[in-house]
Design a protein around this motif. Structure first.
Motif, PDB file in Angstrom:
ATOM      1  N   ALA A 190       0.796  -1.209  -0.144  1.00 27.86           N
ATOM      2  CA  ALA A 190      -0.007  -0.073   0.092  1.00 27.86           C
ATOM      3  C   ALA A 190       0.864   1.210  -0.135  1.00 27.86           C
ATOM      4  O   ALA A 190       1.924   1.171   0.479  1.00 27.86           O
ATOM      5  CB  ALA A 190      -0.751  -0.083   1.317  1.00 27.86           C
ATOM      6  N   GLN A 191       0.399   2.341  -0.740  1.00 24.89           N
ATOM      7  CA  GLN A 191       1.400   3.606  -0.596  1.00 24.89           C
ATOM      8  C   GLN A 191       0.885   4.537   0.422  1.00 24.89           C
ATOM      9  O   GLN A 191       1.580   5.364   0.632  1.00 24.89           O
ATOM     10  CB  GLN A 191       0.959   4.250  -2.107  1.00 24.89           C
ATOM     11  CG  GLN A 191       1.377   3.581  -3.288  1.00 24.89           C
ATOM     12  CD  GLN A 191       1.206   4.300  -4.576  1.00 24.89           C
ATOM     13  OE1 GLN A 191       1.231   5.459  -4.651  1.00 24.89           O
ATOM     14  NE2 GLN A 191       0.814   3.541  -5.650  1.00 24.89           N
ATOM     15  N   ILE A 192      -0.214   4.283   0.939  1.00 22.18           N
ATOM     16  CA  ILE A 192      -0.851   5.106   1.909  1.00 22.18           C
ATOM     17  C   ILE A 192      -0.640   4.586   3.316  1.00 22.18           C
ATOM     18  O   ILE A 192      -0.702   3.526   3.733  1.00 22.18           O
ATOM     19  CB  ILE A 192      -2.200   5.453   1.913  1.00 22.18           C
ATOM     20  CG1 ILE A 192      -2.421   6.207   0.553  1.00 22.18           C
ATOM     21  CG2 ILE A 192      -2.464   6.571   3.161  1.00 22.18           C
ATOM     22  CD1 ILE A 192      -3.870   6.392  -0.001  1.00 22.18           C
ATOM     23  N   LYS A 193       0.158   5.380   4.161  1.00 16.21           N
ATOM     24  CA  LYS A 193       0.579   4.870   5.579  1.00 16.21           C
ATOM     25  C   LYS A 193      -0.123   5.855   6.516  1.00 16.21           C
ATOM     26  O   LYS A 193      -0.130   7.315   6.336  1.00 16.21           O
ATOM     27  CB  LYS A 193       2.103   4.685   5.868  1.00 16.21           C
ATOM     28  CG  LYS A 193       2.906   3.913   5.185  1.00 16.21           C
ATOM     29  CD  LYS A 193       4.158   3.795   5.859  1.00 16.21           C
ATOM     30  CE  LYS A 193       5.016   2.988   4.776  1.00 16.21           C
ATOM     31  NZ  LYS A 193       6.384   3.419   5.172  1.00 16.21           N
TER      32      LYS A 193
END
Length: 148
Positions: free
Chosen positions: A18-21
């Motif tokens: 995933a690119q969003i943390k």
């Protein structure tokens, strides 16, 4: 059973790439305010924003100095400022912060409640000879600024 394992593997592979943390944030608290001057707290770091009375080419008259609340420095700064009002005679106090030098410049008056203090802030960096002076504060304004 193979489908459940396949779906689980696909789900975990998407989750790991995933690119969003979601990052942990620290709340920003605006403490006391006097005119355009205020104190802001982020975690254990305090920033004092003050209006500079000096005219310069940088545009904004709002300046700041920052310090961490190590050994209860926030309360110590308040005490130092308030004790300066009762000193006889009034004298300037020089403080050293991690990035700045602060002079607390006191101006007396016949009426003790009308004595004022100004923050005179200069940077420690040799390349940056910036300095600024805050507007004068009376004792009640310092109490309001520090929420006391």
């Amino acid at each position: 059973m193979k489908r459940i394992i396949t779906v689980a593997i696909l789900f975990f592979s998407f989750a790991s790439f995933a690119q969003i943390k979601v990052l942990e944030t620290v709340p920003v608290e605006k403490l006391g305010k006097v005119n355009n001057n205020y104190i802001q707290k982020i975690g254990d770091e305090y920033t004092v924003y003050y209006t500079s009375i000096q005219n310069d080419d940088e545009g904004s008259a709002l300046r700041k100095f920052t310090f961490k609340n190590v050994n209860n420095d926030y309360a110590s700064l308040y005490s130092i400022i308030m004790n300066g009002f009762t000193a006889n005679p009034l004298y300037d106090i020089k403080l050293e912060l991690p990035n700045n030098y602060i002079w607390l410049h006191y101006t007396g008056s016949v009426i003790p409640e009308k004595a004022t203090v100004q923050f005179m802030v200069s940077s420690k960096e040799a390349t940056s000879a910036t300095s600024s002076v805050s507007e004068p504060f009376v004792k009640d304004q310092i109490n309001k600024l520090f929420q006391k």
